[in-house]
Design an enzyme around this catalytic site. Structure first.
Site, mmCIF file in Angstrom:
data_model
loop_
_atom_site.group_PDB
_atom_site.id
_atom_site.type_symbol
_atom_site.label_atom_id
_atom_site.label_comp_id
_atom_site.label_asym_id
_atom_site.label_seq_id
_atom_site.Cartn_x
_atom_site.Cartn_y
_atom_site.Cartn_z
ATOM 1 N N ASP A 325 55.178 35.326 51.732
ATOM 2 C CA ASP A 325 55.131 36.700 51.747
ATOM 3 C C ASP A 325 55.094 37.019 53.147
ATOM 4 O O ASP A 325 54.721 36.147 53.997
ATOM 5 C CB ASP A 325 53.990 37.505 50.994
ATOM 6 C CG ASP A 325 54.717 38.867 50.576
ATOM 7 O OD1 ASP A 325 55.328 39.401 51.229
ATOM 8 O OD2 ASP A 325 53.944 39.372 49.520
ATOM 9 N N GLU A 526 52.648 49.146 48.833
ATOM 10 C CA GLU A 526 51.682 48.384 48.737
ATOM 11 C C GLU A 526 50.735 48.783 49.965
ATOM 12 O O GLU A 526 51.059 49.275 50.912
ATOM 13 C CB GLU A 526 51.722 46.988 48.938
ATOM 14 C CG GLU A 526 52.440 46.248 50.215
ATOM 15 C CD GLU A 526 54.112 46.239 49.711
ATOM 16 O OE1 GLU A 526 54.465 45.385 50.476
ATOM 17 O OE2 GLU A 526 54.584 46.848 49.066
#
Length: 837
Positions: A325, A526
Site C-alpha cells: 500500500d 481513510e
C-alpha cells in the site's frame, strides 16, 4: 423490537465474533505474533500448471539484467513519475492515487486517461536500448465503479452492497466496473476490499461488505470473477476484464479502536476471522493481494513473513503477486519509504512507492547486489509479476487506447446498461428501519418536499473515493448523467402527475403532504474518516431540528440517511415516521425513488429487500447491544411499529465538541474553510488544491503524519487570509476564563516580511486580532510546531467570546509560506505566543 419484524440470520456470527475476541484477548499473554500455518484455512489456486507460460517467463528473465528485475518490483504514482522514468528504470507498475489525475488535473475524463496510459505503455515497451520490453501495469482504486473517471457509473459503496445479500449482483458490478476501467486504458484495480470491520469508528468501514465474515466470503469470489472473468473461460483476463486485488491483508478492519493503520490486538484464532474472504478470492484466481498498513500485535503486516509467505503464499497456495500500500513499507521497523529490504524478504513482491520510488529503486538494487535481498527472492517476485502480465495478455494487447473497449469509451463509460445495474443495486441495498403508520410507500400524486443537505447532492450520496481521494469539493456538475436522490424522486412523481419541491433548507411554497429529509455524513476516506464515537455530527443538530419542525406542523417525515456506516441516530429516528438507511448509493439516486414511491397506478414496483450487514448501535459508544441486529430489515408487509428509542447517547460530559476547527488539513463538520483574496473574494478550501481568483493566496495538499493530512499556503501578496467559519455561533467564554489556547499545528517555511496575524471573529465589525509575525519568525523553518495563543488574548484584543463565528482567521505577508494540519482548542503546545509583546 418485536420478533416478528426481525430477521436474525446472522446472530450466531455475532456470538462467534464476541467469543473469539474474548478468547483472543485471553491468549495474548502467550506468544502473540507466532503464526501456525497449519491452523489456517486452505485455498486452491485454480490455474493448472502451464509449461508454455513458465518457459516464456524463464526465457524473458534470462534476458533481464538485475536493474530490470528490480524495476519490476517498484510501483510509482503518475504525479511523481514520467514515461521517461518508466523507460529508464524499467518500472513494473504505475498507479493513479486518489488525487492523482492526468496532467495534474483535479478530475479527468476518458480521453485524458487514455492519453496517459498510452504514454506510459509506449515507454515500457521501448526496447531500443537492448532491454526487455515489458508492459507496465497501470493500477487505480476503482472501488465502487470506475470512481476516478468523470462520467463513470458509481455503484453503491461496499457497506451498502452487503445489505443486498446478492452475490450475482456483485459479479455484475465487477464486470461493469472492469469494462469501464479498460475503456479508459487502465488494466488493474485495487479491489475488492475484503475487510471485516469490527469497529465502525474506522474511516474505511464503508469499504467492507459486512462485519459478518460469511457475507464477505460469499462476495469475494463473485467480485473477483466479475473483475477478471471466470477461470477456465475465454473471458478470463481478456480485453474486457482487469487484474483484481484482494485487500488489505490482513485485519485492516480489526484494529484497536477502529484506528486506520492501527494495531489488531488479537489472538491468532481471532485474527483468522479476518481472512474469510481470501480463500474464495484465491479459489477464483485473484491475481494480486495488497498488504495492509496495519499491524498484528505491533508487527507491521508489510514485514510479517509468517502471514505473507507461510500462510498466504504457501498454506493458501496464492500464486499471484503481493503488492504494498501507499508507502506502507516505510512503517516497518528499520525501514523508510526509500529503503525496505525487510518487506521484500518477508514476501512482498512489489512495493507501492508513489513519491519515493527512485530512492526505493536505488536502495533495493544495491541490496540485491550485496545479497541483503537474495536473488532467489527477487526472481520469485519478478516471475510472479510477469506471469500475471502474460496471463492478462498485456504483451499482445497493444496500445491501451486502441483496444476494443477504449475505442468506444464514450459508449462504455456510464452506459445505460451499467447504470441499470447500479440502480438495481441501490434498490437492493436500502434497509427500512422504521415505517410507523405505513407512511411508505408514498403516493406519487401527492405534493412532496425533498429537504436536507443530501436532497440534491450527488457527492454526498456517493461518499469518499469519488473523483478524488476524500470525495470532497465537488458539485453536481462533476457528475454528467448521474442523478441525485431528489431529482430521481421529482422525475417519478412528476411523471405520475404529482408535484415535488426540492429545498435543502426545508422551505416550501406550498404545504407538502410529506417531507422526505435526505441527510447524512460528509464524504471522507481513510484516516480522515476515523471518529472517536458513533455520534452523528456532534454539535450540529440542524437536520434533527428540520425533522422536528415538520412533525410540529403535522407533516409526515420520511428520513433517508446517507452514511458509510451505522451511526447513533436514535433522536432522528424518533423524529421520523419512516427511516431508511440508504448508505452511500452512488450515482443512481433514482433507485431510492423506485422503492419509496408507488407507481402511478398505485401498485408497488419495488419493495425493500435489504437487511443489515452491520448491526445498528443503540448508543454512541461501542459495546452495548444493538438497536437493530444483523439481518434486521422491514418491508411493506411489516406492520409492527417501532417504539420510541432511548435518546441517551451513552457519552458523559459535553457532547458538543466546540474546540476542533481544522483537522488533518480540513474543516471539521459544522465549519467551513475559505481562502479570501486580497480583493475580498473568497473561495472554498474544501479541496486538496485551490487558489483565490486574484492569485494572492494558493493552497495545496501535503503529507504530515499521513497522506494529505495537511495543507500548504503560499501568499503571493499581502492582504489575503484563511478564514474558518462556524455554522452556529460559539460561546467560548468558559474556555477563555481558563488557560485554554487556540492551538495551531503548523510549519513555517518562509516568512520574509515577518508579517503574520491570527484572529477570532465575533460578527460584523467584531474581531480580536493578535500580531505574531515577529514571534513566528523565531521558529525553526521547516519544523512542525504546536503554537498556542491564549483565548484571553483574543478577548483582550476585542473579541466577544460569547459570540464567536470565526474561530480562526490567519493573515500573512507577501512571500509567506505556511503549512497547517490542525487548529483546535487545547493546552498542549510547543510554543505559547506572548500577546503582550
Amino acid at each position: 423490537m418485536p420478533a416478528s419484524v426481525r430477521r436474525l440470520r446472522f446472530a450466531p456470527v455475532a456470538i462467534a465474533l464476541a467469543l473469539a475476541g474474548m478468547a483472543g484477548r485471553a491468549a495474548l499473554a502467550e506468544d502473540s505474533t507466532t503464526v501456525h500455518p497449519g491452523q489456517w484455512p486452505r485455498a486452491t489456486w485454480p490455474l493448472p500448471p502451464d509449461a508454455a507460460l513458465e518457459h516464456r517467463v524463464s526465457a524473458l528473465m534470462a534476458k533481464m539484467t538485475v536493474e530490470e528485475k528490480v524495476g519490476q518490483l517498484v510501483q510509482a504514482d503518475i504525479l511523481s513519475v514520467t514515461p521517461e522514468d518508466v523507460r529508464k528504470y524499467h518500472l513494473g507498475a504505475i498507479l493513479a492515487g486518489g488525487n492523482s489525475k492526468p496532467d495534474k488535473q483535479l478530475t479527468a475524463n476518458a480521453a485524458q486517461w487514455k492519453a496517459t496510459a498510452d504514454a506510459f505503455y509506449r515507454a515500457s515497451m521501448d526496447g531500443g536500448d537492448g532491454h526487455a520490453a515489458i508492459p507496465v501495469l497501470f493500477g487505480i482504486d476503482a472501488v465502487h465503479g470506475h470512481n476516478g473517471a468523470v462520467g463513470a457509473t458509481l455503484f453503491p459503496q461496499n457497506s451498502a452492497l452487503g445489505n443486498a445479500h446478492d452475490p450475482g449482483l456483485i459479479r455484475e458490478i465487477g464486470q461493469a466496473t472492469a469494462e469501464e476501467v479498460r475503456a479508459t486504458g487502465l488494466n488493474w484495480t485495487f479491489a475488492p476490499a475484503l475487510s471485516v470491520p469490527q469497529d465502525v469508528r474506522w474511516g474505511r468501514s464503508y469499504e467492507g461488505y459486512s462485519q459478518d465474515p460469511r457475507i464477505v466470503a460469499a462476495y469475494a469470489g463473485p467480485m473477483v470473477e466479475g473483475l477478471q472473468g471466470k477461470v477456465g473461460t475465454p473471458q478470463f483476463l481478456d480485453g474486457s476484464h482487469v487484474i483484481a486485488t484482494a485487500k488489505h491483508y490482513l485485519a485492516d478492519g480489526g484494529t484497536h479502536d477502529g484506528r486506520d493503520q492501527g494495531d489488531a490486538q488479537l489472538s491468532e484464532a481471532a485474527l483468522r476471522l479476518h481472512v474469510a474472504g481470501y480463500p474464495p478470492a484465491i479459489d477464483a484466481g485473484v491475481q494480486s493481494v495488497m498488504a495492509s498498513f496495519s499491524s498484528w500485535n505491533q508487527q507491521k503486516m508489510h514485514g510479517n513473513k509468517g502471514l505473507l509467505t507461510d500462510v498466504l503464499k504457501q498454506r493458501m497456495d496464492f500464486q499471484g503477486f503481493l503488492v504494498g500500500d501507499w508507502n506502507a513499507h516505510g512503517q516497518v521497523p528499520g525501514c523508510s519509504n526509500e529503503d525496505c529490504p525487510a518487506s521484500f524478504n518477508a514476501g512482498m513482491d512489489m512495493l507501492m512507492a508513489p513519491d519515493s520510488w527512485r530512492g526505493l529503486y536505488e536502495h533495493t538494487l544495491a541490496e540485491v547486489k550485496s545479497g541483503v535481498i537474495p536473488m532467489a527472492r527477487v526472481d520469485d517476485a519478478v516471475a510472479r509479476i510477469l506471469r500475471v502480465k502474460i496471463r492478462a495478455g498485456l504483451f499482445e494487447a497493444g496500445l491501451p487506447s486502441a483496444q476494443p473497449l477504449a475505442v468506444h469509451a464514450e459508449q462504455v463509460l456510464g452506459s445505460a446498461a451499467h447504470r441499470a445495474i447500479a440502480r438495481r443495486a441501490v434498490r437492493e441495498s436500502l434497509v427500512l428501519l422504521k415505517n410507523n403508520g405505513g407512511v411508505l410507500p408514498i403516493d406519487p400524486h401527492k405534493h412532496i418536499l425533498v429537504a436536507g443537505d443530501g436532497a440534491d447532492n450527488i457527492s454526498r450520496q456517493s461518499g469518499g473515493w469519488t473523483l478524488n481521494w476524500q470525495g470532497t469539493g465537488l458539485t453536481n456538475a462533476n457528475f454528467p448523467n448521474a442523478q441525485s436522490i431528489g431529482a430521481g424522486i421529482a422525475e417519478q412523481a412528476k411523471a405520475a402527475g404529482g408535484a415535488v419541491e426540492i429545498a435543502a433548507d426545508g422551505h416550501y411554497t406550498a404545504r407538502p403532504d410529506v417531507a422526505i429529509v435526505v441527510f447524512g455524513e460528509d464524504p471522507y476516506a481513510e484516516f480522515q474518516g476515523d471518529i472517536p464515537n458513533l455520534m452523528f455530527h456532534p454539535g450540529d443538530e440542524h437536520e434533527l431540528e428540520l425533522m422536528r419542525h415538520f412533525r410540529q406542523q403535522g407533516i409526515p417525515v420520511v428520513s433517508v440517511f446517507l452514511s458509510g456506516r451505522p451511526l447513533w441516530v436514535n433522536r432522528e429516528i424518533n423524529a421520523s415516521d419512516a427511516f431508511v438507511a440508504a448508505w452511500l448509493p452512488g450515482s443512481e439516486g433514482g433507485g431510492v425513488a423506485d422503492v419509496l414511491l408507488r407507481q402511478a397506478n398505485g401498485k408497488v414496483a419495488h419493495d425493500f429487500r435489504g437487511t443489515l450487514a452491520y448491526s445498528w448501535p443503540s448508543t454512541a459508544v461501542e459495546g452495548p447491544p444493538a438497536q437493530f441486529p444483523l439481518g434486521y430489515g422491514l418491508n411493506y408487509a411489516s406492520h409492527a411499529a417501532v417504539p420510541a428509542l432511548a435518546e441517551q447517547s451513552g457519552i458523559s460530559g459535553d457532547l458538543v465538541p466546540v474546540g476542533n476547527y481544522l483537522d488533518r488539513g480540513k474543516a471539521v463538520h459544522g465549519y467551513s474553510l475559505s481562502l479570501v483574496g486580497a480583493t475580498g473574494m473568497a473561495v472554498s478550501g474544501d479541496v486538496s488544491a485551490v487558489g483565490t481568483s486574484d492569485g494572492s493566496l494558493r493552497m495545496s495538499a501535503l503529507d504530515y503524519k499521513a497522506q494529505e493530512d495537511a495543507r500548504r499556503f503560499v501568499w503571493a501578496q499581502s492582504g489575503a487570509q484563511l478564514d474558518v467559519r462556524a455554522r452556529t455561533t460559539l460561546d467560548l467564554d468558559r474556555q477563555t476564563n481558563g488557560d485554554v489556547m487556540l492551538v495551531t499545528t503548523l510549519r513555517v517555511d518562509a516568512l520574509p516580511a515577518h508579517e503574520a496575524s491570527i484572529a477570532m471573529g465575533c460578527g460584523e465589525h467584531c474581531q480580536g486580532r493578535i500580531e505574531l509575525g515577529a514571534q513566528l519568525a523565531t521558529l525553526p523553518v521547516g519544523q512542525w510546531q504546536r503554537v498556542g495563543v491564549p483565548l484571553k488574548c483574543f478577548r483582550a484584543a476585542g473579541a466577544d467570546m460569547h459570540h464567536i463565528d470565526q474561530p480562526f482567521v490567519w493573515s500573512a505577508g507577501k512571500g509567506s509560506e505556511l503549512a497547517i494540519s490542525r487548529v483546535a482548542l487545547g493546552t498542549d503546545v510547543d510554543r505559547v505566543i506572548d500577546c503582550a509583546r
